[in-house]
Design a protein around this motif. Sequence first.
Motif, PDB file in Angstrom:
ATOM      1  N   MET A   1     -32.962 -25.953 -10.371  1.00  0.00           N
ATOM      2  CA  MET A   1     -32.391 -25.486  -9.104  1.00  0.00           C
ATOM      3  C   MET A   1     -33.147 -25.924  -7.864  1.00  0.00           C
ATOM      4  SD  MET A   1     -33.321 -21.418  -9.273  1.00  0.00           S
ATOM      5  CE  MET A   1     -33.129 -21.128 -11.008  1.00  0.00           C
TER       6      MET A   1
ATOM      7  N   GLY B   1     -31.701 -28.967  -5.616  1.00  0.00           N
ATOM      8  CA  GLY B   1     -30.413 -28.622  -5.020  1.00  0.00           C
ATOM      9  C   GLY B   1     -30.560 -27.607  -3.902  1.00  0.00           C
ATOM     10  N   MET B   2     -31.373 -26.583  -4.141  1.00  0.00           N
ATOM     11  CA  MET B   2     -31.589 -25.571  -3.102  1.00  0.00           C
ATOM     12  C   MET B   2     -32.255 -26.200  -1.881  1.00  0.00           C
ATOM     13  SD  MET B   2     -32.833 -22.322  -5.352  1.00  0.00           S
ATOM     14  CE  MET B   2     -31.625 -21.169  -6.041  1.00  0.00           C
TER      15      MET B   2
ATOM     16  N   LYS C   1     -29.779 -28.160   0.168  1.00  0.00           N
ATOM     17  CA  LYS C   1     -28.899 -27.267   0.939  1.00  0.00           C
ATOM     18  C   LYS C   1     -29.657 -26.657   2.126  1.00  0.00           C
ATOM     19  CE  LYS C   1     -24.860 -25.335   1.287  1.00  0.00           C
ATOM     20  NZ  LYS C   1     -23.639 -26.163   1.378  1.00  0.00           N
TER      21      LYS C   1
ATOM     22  N   ASN D   1     -28.029 -34.629   1.714  1.00  0.00           N
ATOM     23  CA  ASN D   1     -27.149 -34.862   0.574  1.00  0.00           C
ATOM     24  C   ASN D   1     -27.931 -34.669  -0.721  1.00  0.00           C
ATOM     25  OD1 ASN D   1     -24.693 -35.513   1.890  1.00  0.00           O
ATOM     26  ND2 ASN D   1     -25.649 -37.429   2.566  1.00  0.00           N
ATOM     27  N   PHE D   2     -27.203 -34.460  -1.793  1.00  0.00           N
ATOM     28  CA  PHE D   2     -27.870 -34.135  -3.064  1.00  0.00           C
ATOM     29  C   PHE D   2     -27.146 -34.769  -4.241  1.00  0.00           C
ATOM     30  CE2 PHE D   2     -28.160 -30.804  -6.573  1.00  0.00           C
ATOM     31  CZ  PHE D   2     -29.386 -31.251  -7.036  1.00  0.00           C
TER      32      PHE D   2
ATOM     33  N   ASN E   1     -27.600 -34.824  -8.448  1.00  0.00           N
ATOM     34  CA  ASN E   1     -28.367 -34.301  -9.593  1.00  0.00           C
ATOM     35  C   ASN E   1     -28.237 -35.232 -10.791  1.00  0.00           C
ATOM     36  OD1 ASN E   1     -30.092 -32.488 -10.710  1.00  0.00           O
ATOM     37  ND2 ASN E   1     -28.547 -30.949 -11.160  1.00  0.00           N
TER      38      ASN E   1
ATOM     39  N   ARG F   1     -25.179 -40.897 -11.427  1.00  0.00           N
ATOM     40  CA  ARG F   1     -25.570 -39.625 -12.043  1.00  0.00           C
ATOM     41  C   ARG F   1     -24.931 -39.530 -13.417  1.00  0.00           C
ATOM     42  NH1 ARG F   1     -22.231 -34.558 -12.005  1.00  0.00           N
ATOM     43  NH2 ARG F   1     -20.220 -35.176 -11.190  1.00  0.00           N
TER      44      ARG F   1
ATOM     45  N   LYS G   1     -21.836 -43.207  -3.632  1.00  0.00           N
ATOM     46  CA  LYS G   1     -22.428 -43.758  -2.412  1.00  0.00           C
ATOM     47  C   LYS G   1     -22.627 -42.619  -1.446  1.00  0.00           C
ATOM     48  CE  LYS G   1     -21.422 -48.633  -1.725  1.00  0.00           C
ATOM     49  NZ  LYS G   1     -22.524 -48.970  -2.608  1.00  0.00           N
ATOM     50  N   THR G   2     -23.790 -42.590  -0.840  1.00  0.00           N
ATOM     51  CA  THR G   2     -24.055 -41.526   0.111  1.00  0.00           C
ATOM     52  C   THR G   2     -25.072 -42.025   1.130  1.00  0.00           C
ATOM     53  OG1 THR G   2     -24.665 -39.200   0.317  1.00  0.00           O
ATOM     54  CG2 THR G   2     -25.823 -40.441  -1.370  1.00  0.00           C
TER      55      THR G   2
ATOM     56  N   PHE H   1     -14.542 -34.085  -9.097  1.00  0.00           N
ATOM     57  CA  PHE H   1     -15.599 -33.114  -8.836  1.00  0.00           C
ATOM     58  C   PHE H   1     -16.479 -33.615  -7.700  1.00  0.00           C
ATOM     59  CE2 PHE H   1     -19.957 -31.668  -9.269  1.00  0.00           C
ATOM     60  CZ  PHE H   1     -19.767 -30.298  -9.273  1.00  0.00           C
TER      61      PHE H   1
ATOM     62  N   GLU I   1     -20.756 -30.528  -3.402  1.00  0.00           N
ATOM     63  CA  GLU I   1     -20.825 -29.850  -2.104  1.00  0.00           C
ATOM     64  C   GLU I   1     -19.536 -29.058  -1.839  1.00  0.00           C
ATOM     65  OE1 GLU I   1     -23.187 -28.857   0.880  1.00  0.00           O
ATOM     66  OE2 GLU I   1     -23.816 -30.632  -0.252  1.00  0.00           O
TER      67      GLU I   1
ATOM     68  N   ASP J   1     -18.719 -24.948  -2.032  1.00  0.00           N
ATOM     69  CA  ASP J   1     -18.139 -24.201  -0.911  1.00  0.00           C
ATOM     70  C   ASP J   1     -16.944 -23.383  -1.355  1.00  0.00           C
ATOM     71  OD1 ASP J   1     -19.910 -24.832   1.022  1.00  0.00           O
ATOM     72  OD2 ASP J   1     -18.693 -26.389   1.989  1.00  0.00           O
TER      73      ASP J   1
ATOM     74  N   PHE K   1     -24.971 -28.844 -11.433  1.00  0.00           N
ATOM     75  CA  PHE K   1     -25.109 -29.603 -10.192  1.00  0.00           C
ATOM     76  C   PHE K   1     -24.829 -28.686  -8.996  1.00  0.00           C
ATOM     77  CE2 PHE K   1     -23.444 -33.905  -8.231  1.00  0.00           C
ATOM     78  CZ  PHE K   1     -24.363 -33.789  -7.194  1.00  0.00           C
TER      79      PHE K   1
ATOM     80  N   PRO L   1     -27.197 -24.608  -7.620  1.00  0.00           N
ATOM     81  CA  PRO L   1     -28.178 -24.314  -6.561  1.00  0.00           C
ATOM     82  C   PRO L   1     -27.551 -24.302  -5.169  1.00  0.00           C
ATOM     83  CG  PRO L   1     -28.638 -26.456  -7.618  1.00  0.00           C
ATOM     84  CD  PRO L   1     -27.559 -25.800  -8.412  1.00  0.00           C
ATOM     85  N   LEU L   2     -26.464 -25.057  -4.982  1.00  0.00           N
ATOM     86  CA  LEU L   2     -25.800 -25.076  -3.673  1.00  0.00           C
ATOM     87  C   LEU L   2     -25.060 -23.756  -3.449  1.00  0.00           C
ATOM     88  CD1 LEU L   2     -24.338 -28.723  -3.866  1.00  0.00           C
ATOM     89  CD2 LEU L   2     -26.574 -27.986  -3.031  1.00  0.00           C
TER      90      LEU L   2
ATOM     91  N   ASN M   1     -25.843 -20.911  -0.546  1.00  0.00           N
ATOM     92  CA  ASN M   1     -24.690 -20.506   0.246  1.00  0.00           C
ATOM     93  C   ASN M   1     -24.482 -18.991   0.251  1.00  0.00           C
ATOM     94  OD1 ASN M   1     -22.284 -20.917   1.609  1.00  0.00           O
ATOM     95  ND2 ASN M   1     -21.865 -22.779   0.420  1.00  0.00           N
TER      96      ASN M   1
ATOM     97  N   HIS N   1     -18.780 -32.600   6.075  1.00  0.00           N
ATOM     98  CA  HIS N   1     -20.000 -32.704   5.277  1.00  0.00           C
ATOM     99  C   HIS N   1     -19.705 -32.558   3.785  1.00  0.00           C
ATOM    100  CE1 HIS N   1     -24.146 -32.572   4.105  1.00  0.00           C
ATOM    101  NE2 HIS N   1     -24.017 -31.359   3.612  1.00  0.00           N
TER     102      HIS N   1
ATOM    103  N   ASP O   1     -19.401 -36.115   2.222  1.00  0.00           N
ATOM    104  CA  ASP O   1     -20.397 -37.145   2.544  1.00  0.00           C
ATOM    105  C   ASP O   1     -20.678 -38.075   1.370  1.00  0.00           C
ATOM    106  OD1 ASP O   1     -20.819 -36.645   5.128  1.00  0.00           O
ATOM    107  OD2 ASP O   1     -22.706 -35.538   4.898  1.00  0.00           O
ATOM    108  N   MET O   2     -20.268 -37.664   0.226  1.00  0.00           N
ATOM    109  CA  MET O   2     -20.575 -38.406  -0.987  1.00  0.00           C
ATOM    110  C   MET O   2     -19.277 -39.041  -1.479  1.00  0.00           C
ATOM    111  SD  MET O   2     -23.559 -37.903  -3.019  1.00  0.00           S
ATOM    112  CE  MET O   2     -23.874 -36.185  -2.759  1.00  0.00           C
TER     113      MET O   2
END
Lengths: 246, 322
Positions: free
Chosen positions: A124, A127-128, A131, A136-137, A139, A155, A165-166, B68, B71, B75, B99, B102-103, B107, B178, B181-182
């Motif tokens: 975690m 990712g935390m 955020k 960007n993230f 995993n 990934r 792509k990010t 999937f 982010e 949300d 994945f 943790p987001l 949140n 946002h 973004d990926m």
Amino acid sequence: MKILVCISHVPDTTSKINFTDGDTKFDTNGVQFVINPNDEFGLTRAMWFKEKQGATVHVINVGGPETEPTLRKALAIGADEAIRVNTPATDGFSVAKQLANVAKEGAYDLIIGGRESIDYNGGMVPGMLAKLIGANFVNTCISLEVNGNEATAIREIDGGKETLKTSLPLVVGGQKGLVEESDLRIPNMRGIMQARSKPLTVKEPADATSETVAVSFEKPAPKGAVKLVDNVDDLINLLHNEAKVI
Amino acid sequence: MSVLVYTESEEGKFKKIALEAVSYAKGIADAMGTSVTAVAINGGNASELATYGAAKILEVSNDSLTNFNAEAYADVVAQAAKKEDAKVVILTASANSKFMAPLVAVNLEAGYVPNVTGLPVSTSPFKVKHSVFTNKAFSFTEITTDIKLVGLAKNAYGLKEASAAGASENFAPNLDAHDFDMKIVSVDKATDKVTIADAEIVVSGGRGLKGPENWGMIEELAGILGAATACSKPVSDMGWRPHSEHVGQTGKPVAATLYIAIGISGAIQHLAGINSSKVKVVINNDPEAPFFKAADYGIVGDAFEVIPQLNEKLKEFKAQNA
Ligand SMILES: Cc1cc2nc3c(=O)[nH]c(=O)nc-3n(C[C@H](O)[C@H](O)[C@H](O)COP(=O)(O)OP(=O)(O)OC[C@H]3O[C@@H](n4cnc5c(N)ncnc54)[C@H](O)[C@@H]3O)c2cc1C
Ligand SMILES: Nc1ncnc2c1ncn2[C@@H]1O[C@H](COP(=O)(O)O)[C@@H](O)[C@H]1O
């Protein structure tokens, strides 16, 4: 490019796991600590960015003074500077908060952590952290290229892989694949000598509260003896009628 | 107040882990005297979730969420939790769940515990048992935040039918730039193969198999059993098999109902990762191989003799029990 590699300080994979104080604390007696294997793959990839793209690499751990030999090892492998946030790592969220604090100050472009620590298997912290700092993230990252402000990452997904792509700033939770096993580096004498004079900065922690508390531990029940058979008919029979798994 | 569960689907069908997660959510909801709300993103047939105890289903249909996206999915789950005033949110052990977890946690300012192996030990305080040190131990952990985020370990609870209303409702989350973004460039997934994550049975080969050319019989065995193939770390390090098949402490965890290890010695790092499988079978020509101490059933023998025989007999068995 400024890279921060998050290093978790974990018991070596061969460690026997025991607990003390009425099963409330991990028994560190006789345990050898190492760089978390997932982080070692990330650190080695960071060395590649340093050598091929001129990146600066800092490593960080949130923990007590006992983690410094692990950070020194990362310096011996080639990181430029180490940071230790001087507070025990109590839970994933509080660690992520401490990391976020340092990450914001340091304005890193890329932060590499591991998919999970092999001790508490939280999966975690990166990712935390992402955020918390609005990065960007990605995993379970098994490949990472950076070109200017753009990043291409692969990934691992269940049953395959996905190419993404990010843009930077980016945090990744890495694992084997970022580099191969054979790319891992054992620090040499020169690296170890140099590591002694590289900066290891100790920072005092920011305010961060834990959200989870490990109250006690338990070891799995001991296993019964294996049933040995000498032919495949008996095996099929046992799997069908006794274990009921086929 | 309710227990919210995120239900994953693939190609318009709910995955088995999603149904298991609903069963589990129902178990927690019963213990807390509340009900289950499921959230499904471009999901399957909602009535299926009712069968396992979902009283309400928030259905999100949105073309921008076809693939999937951690982010955006995080949300959606967080907004659903807020709307439902959920105090407990359930995710699974899939790569996608892990994945986004943790987001979602940040949140919702929710304490998160993954790899949870059963119903909470107590709900007030909220305390769960979960595996740590890669299955070498368990921890009892209290989540102290108002909202609790629980990641259910694979195959930890099972499917339990429980009838519930299953009232379906459209849910349109607020997504922003946002969230996107990926960009996914490509997905490379063998659709005809059982994955280690989804498999009930995993057939795994080690260095005892001598070389990649000998995997035919392993693939055949896996084919007969509808199993996924896996391997020990040196086997993937040497490039005999892809990295994605490497299981163990530093590879993928395996929590199958049946794990068959062929020509694998049973090093501590290997065992740690596969320990939570229910039944373990070992085939190894060395009676002293440490794996026998961790196994339920074993054959001491040469894999090159045993596996072809096993394949033949299993085919007969399958033909009779089809
Ligand atoms: C940091 C670290 C992390 C690690 N993580 C992992 C991990 O995640 N997963 C993992 O698997 N390993 C891991 N390892 C490696 C682990 O320690 C062992 O080296 C590895 O598991 C051994 O693989 P193996 O059993 O295939 O090979 P070996 O140990 O070489 O065993 C081969 C076995 O095959 C048997 N055999 C030989 N011929 C035959 C035959 N004809 N028929 C039947 N049996 C036969 C032999 O008796 C032997 O038991 C890790 C090691 C380290 C240091
Ligand atoms: N105490 C810590 N200090 C620095 N980085 C950490 C710490 N704990 C975890 N991390 C990073 O977060 C990753 C995942 O850890 P976890 O969420 O604990 O499984 C690790 O692989 C590290 O990269």
